[in-house]
Motif scaffolding. Structure first.
Motif, PDB file in Angstrom:
ATOM      1  N   LEU A  52       0.824  -1.209   0.000  1.00  0.00           N
ATOM      2  CA  LEU A  52       0.000   0.000   0.000  1.00  0.00           C
ATOM      3  C   LEU A  52       0.858   1.259   0.000  1.00  0.00           C
ATOM      4  N   PRO A  72      -0.737  -4.372  -4.611  1.00  0.00           N
ATOM      5  CA  PRO A  72      -1.200  -5.087  -3.416  1.00  0.00           C
ATOM      6  C   PRO A  72      -2.145  -6.227  -3.759  1.00  0.00           C
ATOM      7  N   SER A  73      -3.028  -5.983  -4.744  1.00  0.00           N
ATOM      8  CA  SER A  73      -4.019  -7.009  -5.067  1.00  0.00           C
ATOM      9  C   SER A  73      -3.369  -8.257  -5.643  1.00  0.00           C
ATOM     10  N   PHE A  81      -7.579  -4.282   9.059  1.00  0.00           N
ATOM     11  CA  PHE A  81      -7.264  -2.901   9.396  1.00  0.00           C
ATOM     12  C   PHE A  81      -7.726  -2.564  10.807  1.00  0.00           C
ATOM     13  N   ALA A  85     -12.288  -1.489   8.230  1.00  0.00           N
ATOM     14  CA  ALA A  85     -12.509  -1.150   6.816  1.00  0.00           C
ATOM     15  C   ALA A  85     -13.486  -2.108   6.143  1.00  0.00           C
ATOM     16  N   TYR A  87     -16.960  -2.812   4.168  1.00  0.00           N
ATOM     17  CA  TYR A  87     -17.770  -1.986   3.282  1.00  0.00           C
ATOM     18  C   TYR A  87     -19.138  -1.790   3.925  1.00  0.00           C
ATOM     19  N   HIS A  89     -21.980  -0.690   3.067  1.00  0.00           N
ATOM     20  CA  HIS A  89     -23.226  -0.930   2.351  1.00  0.00           C
ATOM     21  C   HIS A  89     -23.459  -2.411   2.099  1.00  0.00           C
ATOM     22  N   MET A 102     -13.903 -10.986  -6.396  1.00  0.00           N
ATOM     23  CA  MET A 102     -12.919 -10.256  -7.174  1.00  0.00           C
ATOM     24  C   MET A 102     -11.975 -11.218  -7.898  1.00  0.00           C
ATOM     25  N   ARG A 110     -19.259  -9.946 -12.718  1.00  0.00           N
ATOM     26  CA  ARG A 110     -19.554  -9.162 -11.523  1.00  0.00           C
ATOM     27  C   ARG A 110     -20.613  -8.102 -11.773  1.00  0.00           C
ATOM     28  N   ARG A 164     -13.051 -12.018   6.282  1.00  0.00           N
ATOM     29  CA  ARG A 164     -12.756 -11.531   4.941  1.00  0.00           C
ATOM     30  C   ARG A 164     -11.305 -11.812   4.573  1.00  0.00           C
TER      31      ARG A 164
ATOM     32  N   LEU B 208     -10.995   2.195   3.075  1.00  0.00           N
ATOM     33  CA  LEU B 208     -11.882   1.353   2.266  1.00  0.00           C
ATOM     34  C   LEU B 208     -11.245   1.065   0.913  1.00  0.00           C
ATOM     35  N   ALA B 211      -8.552  -1.460   1.539  1.00  0.00           N
ATOM     36  CA  ALA B 211      -9.137  -2.786   1.719  1.00  0.00           C
ATOM     37  C   ALA B 211      -9.553  -3.347   0.367  1.00  0.00           C
ATOM     38  N   ALA B 212     -10.140  -2.488  -0.480  1.00  0.00           N
ATOM     39  CA  ALA B 212     -10.574  -2.939  -1.796  1.00  0.00           C
ATOM     40  C   ALA B 212      -9.381  -3.411  -2.612  1.00  0.00           C
ATOM     41  N   GLU B 213      -8.305  -2.653  -2.535  1.00  0.00           N
ATOM     42  CA  GLU B 213      -7.087  -3.016  -3.269  1.00  0.00           C
ATOM     43  C   GLU B 213      -6.573  -4.384  -2.789  1.00  0.00           C
ATOM     44  N   ALA B 217      -9.504  -5.702  -5.846  1.00  0.00           N
ATOM     45  CA  ALA B 217     -10.109  -4.763  -6.788  1.00  0.00           C
ATOM     46  C   ALA B 217      -8.994  -3.921  -7.375  1.00  0.00           C
ATOM     47  N   TRP B 221     -12.171   0.855 -12.183  1.00  0.00           N
ATOM     48  CA  TRP B 221     -13.601   0.628 -12.305  1.00  0.00           C
ATOM     49  C   TRP B 221     -14.101  -0.260 -11.165  1.00  0.00           C
ATOM     50  N   ALA B 222     -13.339  -1.322 -10.820  1.00  0.00           N
ATOM     51  CA  ALA B 222     -13.763  -2.233  -9.747  1.00  0.00           C
ATOM     52  C   ALA B 222     -13.838  -1.477  -8.419  1.00  0.00           C
ATOM     53  N   ARG B 223     -12.848  -0.594  -8.185  1.00  0.00           N
ATOM     54  CA  ARG B 223     -12.880   0.156  -6.931  1.00  0.00           C
ATOM     55  C   ARG B 223     -14.034   1.157  -6.912  1.00  0.00           C
ATOM     56  N   ARG B 225     -16.915   0.745  -8.408  1.00  0.00           N
ATOM     57  CA  ARG B 225     -18.142  -0.021  -8.182  1.00  0.00           C
ATOM     58  C   ARG B 225     -18.243  -0.493  -6.729  1.00  0.00           C
ATOM     59  N   LEU B 226     -17.097  -0.872  -6.161  1.00  0.00           N
ATOM     60  CA  LEU B 226     -17.108  -1.473  -4.826  1.00  0.00           C
ATOM     61  C   LEU B 226     -17.185  -0.423  -3.729  1.00  0.00           C
ATOM     62  N   PRO B 230     -21.201   3.174  -4.140  1.00  0.00           N
ATOM     63  CA  PRO B 230     -22.102   2.971  -3.000  1.00  0.00           C
ATOM     64  C   PRO B 230     -21.914   4.000  -1.891  1.00  0.00           C
ATOM     65  N   MET B 231     -20.683   4.412  -1.665  1.00  0.00           N
ATOM     66  CA  MET B 231     -20.473   5.366  -0.578  1.00  0.00           C
ATOM     67  C   MET B 231     -21.012   6.742  -0.939  1.00  0.00           C
TER      68      MET B 231
END
Lengths: 383, 315
Positions: A52, A72-73, A81, A85, A87, A89, A102, A110, A164, B208, B211-213, B217, B221-223, B225-226, B230-231
């Motif tokens: 990161l 990182p991915s 975290f 962290a 999500y 929603h 993912m 997706r 997660r 966030l 975390a997505a990374e 994601a 585009w994926a980030r 959408r994720l 929404p936020m």
């Protein structure tokens, strides 16, 4: 399951050096804690491992493979975290599902509506569901899966965050002070759970914390960081008993280790508070610092005496704060037996065994000692 | 508060005496509550509900501005209105304007906010530039647009000709006039939406994205959408409704640039209302148009509160 190797990692933010050349090797399956006071660079180091944060120089190898410049991915590490962290929603289920979706679903699969129509999607979703249910069972969060993070307590969010991280079986787990937002009782509980999780998964855990109790209780090895440097790494017992640096000695252990001003004589003998200790060293004559853990201070007998200035009775143990007579020094003694506490303001004799003494030079480096006799320093020494 | 204590009291104490004392206690508290609400309620009555009721009442009369008396004519104004082809044209044009401007202004606002947010330098400069149309008076800006869209020496046609494309008489052509106004409407609304989206983007926790990374994601585009989309949910709802209401109110550009023409192709509700009420002095009829307009605005507001209730809130 991976070993992580850090070599000469340097990092600076706006000209301030945060990491000053870290070399460290984390073995496969180890539970390693990075501890240190705030601002020592431990979180930055973790973020560099995660990818990161890019390092200014140095290399990170995961399983022998250099990962610098890899996103990182793509490093296949999981991170928990401090703020979890999650999500907000998504339900707990969907939160845990994110890393699987993912990786296992293509970008088209997706898509919200179109994706559901694709042939492979159904089967993949079934697998994902099965995986998540397995994880949920392990973490005991099955009844919570449909709730959103806002409807979960701190401890429950923590578990979802761990879920997660677990669900995709990463090479290693990175934890960034994950327990610091929990209350004291829950923290102790989660400590045990995380340690057990590590035993079960046998995965590499890198755990950043400023709480030495967490590091002591969970890790197989502790790495103590101060001011951007890794000062000492070793098992919790090694770090506690054989600190290589006075800062390590002072940081690990609660209450803090007692430090008294001492003097090394020309003949290698050591004087402290006007008393000669029964030990010698090879260091040059001059000032030094003597450190003794509170539980190694013996009250009632000994060559020193102090006045009781404060008492802390915790029920199972008690801490006696003493002002050493004739000097400005203060020290703390731990009493295992709380039924016989000295009275406030009373004068108490105290001493400590020679093998309880750790000595440090003025720069803070450890000085090796030779204990002359196994006998305790009780009477004033005759010189 | 008083409601709660009363229900609990009634449920716990089944005896008649306590029940009789409780309402007395409750009504005393109710009096105090009403007294406290009065100033705000009075203000609302005088400033909002009164005029609203006045407009609705006016729409049932044949009142003309300045006339000494008026008569109640029931729904006659509405009958005239619904029989009038101009009204339907105005309504259709207004809806077309809303349907084009709202998505345009929301998407463009979001896109610009994302670009500014991801940029590293000159952020405040871009922010100011895009916000300028919001601060400028639309009437004055409309004059500038009139020059820009002028068929002969306008900048737009000049550029089109330079690119070898056919030029248009933008505001004088029936087929393009409304779209030209839509473009101006989007240009004017984008800055405001951008500022709202920027505020929303700033409040998304950075962790966030991290975390997505970590979760894989890797594409932007994926980030988006994720995390981002929404936020931004609550902000987006707000922006859509505000843009919708403001688009329904479109008047100044129409009035300055086209006066509803050519041949009613840009006639919109508020402009009809203005012509009927202040040029032909048919206040009753204008009030009826206003009521129709209010119904649409109210609908939008209802949709918004429904969406807000459905839980776009996060903790």
């Amino acid at each position: 399951m991976a070993q992580i190797e850090l070599s000469a990692i340097r990092k600076s933010f706006d000209g301030t050096d945060v990491l000053k050349g870290i070399d460290f090797r984390i073995a496969d399956g180890e539970f390693i804690s990075l501890v240190g006071p705030s601002g020592c660079g431990k979180s930055t180091l973790l973020r560099i491992i995660a990818g990161l944060e890019p390092q200014n120089s140095g290399e990170v190898h995961i399983d022998g493979r250099p990962v610098d410049g890899i996103r990182p991915s793509a490093r296949n590490l999981a991170m928990v975290f401090q703020s979890y962290a999650l999500y907000p929603h998504l339900s707990a289920f969907d939160n845990i599902a994110v890393p699987l979706r993912m990786r296992r679903l293509s970008a088209i699969e997706r898509l919200p509506l179109l994706g559901a129509l694709l042939p492979g999607r159904r089967a993949k979703e079934r697998h994902i569901r099965a995986d998540i249910e397995g994880i949920a069972e392990q973490l005991d969060i099955t009844p919570l899966l449909r709730r959103k993070p806002g409807q979960l307590s701190g401890g429950q969010r923590q578990r979802v965050a761990v879920g997660r991280a677990m669900v995709r079986e990463p090479l290693a787990f990175l934890f960034d002070e994950p327990l610091s937002n929990l209350d004291a009782k829950l923290r102790v509980h989660m400590r045990a759970e995380l340690a057990e999780l590590h035993r079960r998964l046998k995965a590499t855990f890198v755990y950043v914390t400023h709480d030495q109790a967490e590091a002591m209780t969970m890790s197989s090895r502790i790495a103590v960081m101060m001011g951007g440097e890794l000062i000492q790494a070793g098992t919790p017992a090694e770090i506690y008993n054989e600190p290589g640096d006075i800062r390590v000695a002072e940081f690990i252990g609660s209450p803090k280790i007692n430090v008294l001003p001492g003097r090394i004589r020309k003949d290698g003998g050591v004087d402290v508070l006007g008393t000669t200790l029964k030990l010698t060293c090879n260091a040059a004559a001059g000032d030094c610092r003597i450190a003794v853990r509170p539980e190694r201070i013996e009250l009632g007998t000994g060559p020193f005496s102090g006045t009781v200035v404060h008492l802390e009775n915790l029920g199972a143990e008690a801490f006696v704060h003493l002002a050493v007579e004739g000097t400005g020094s203060r020290l703390i003694a731990r009493l295992a037996d709380v039924r016989h506490l000295p009275a406030m303001a009373s004068s108490v004799a105290f001493g400590f065994a020679s093998d309880a003494v750790r000595m440090f030079d003025p720069a803070g480096k450890r000085i090796e000692l030779r204990v002359e006799q196994a006998e305790r320093v009780r009477e004033p020494a005759h010189v | 508060m008083s409601d709660g204590s009363m229900t609990i009291g009634a449920a716990v104490a089944p005896t008649g005496t306590t029940r009789r004392t409780l309402p007395a206690h409750g009504s005393r508290r109710t009096h105090a509550a009403y007294a406290l609400v009065t100033p705000a309620a009075a203000l609302m009555l005088v400033m909002l509900l009164g005029p609203l009721a006045g407009v609705i009442a006016l729409s049932f009369t044949d009142y003309q501005l300045g006339a000494p008396q008026f008569a109640w004519i029931g729904l006659a104004n509405y009958q005239d209105l619904f029989a009038d082809k101009v009204f339907w044209t105005a309504l259709r044009n207004t809806l077309a304007y809303v349907v084009i401007v709202v998505p345009g202004a929301v998407i463009a606002g979001l896109a610009i906010a994302l670009l500014i947010q991801s940029g590293t330098s000159l952020r405040s400069l871009y922010r100011t530039i895009y916000f300028l149309p919001v601060m400028a008076t639309l009437i004055a800006m409309a004059v500038v647009w009139e020059f820009m869209l002028h068929p002969q020496f306008g900048l737009v046609n000049g550029m089109l000709r330079g690119a070898g494309l056919p030029a248009f008489a933008w505001l004088q052509d029936r087929s393009t006039a409304l779209y030209a106004l839509c473009a101006i409407g989007i240009w004017q609304a984008v800055g405001f939406n951008m500022v709202l989206f920027l505020a929303g983007l700033v409040s998304i926790p950075k962790q966030l994205y991290e975390a997505a990374e970590i979760d894989g994601a890797s594409s932007g585009w994926a980030r988006f959408r994720l995390v981002t989309w929404p936020m931004l949910g609550p902000v987006t709802t707000f922006v859509v409704v505000i843009s919708g209401i403001r688009s329904f109110q479109v008047f100044d550009t129409v009035h300055v640039l086209t006066k509803g023409g050519p041949s009613k192709s840009t006639e919109v509700l508020i402009h009809s209302m203005y012509t009927e009420g202040f040029e032909f002095f048919r206040s009753g009829y204008a009030a009826a148009i206003t009521v129709v307009f209010l119904v649409f605005v109210l609908l939008l507001t209802l949709i918004k509160s429904r969406l807000a209730d459905r839980g776009v809130h996060y903790t």
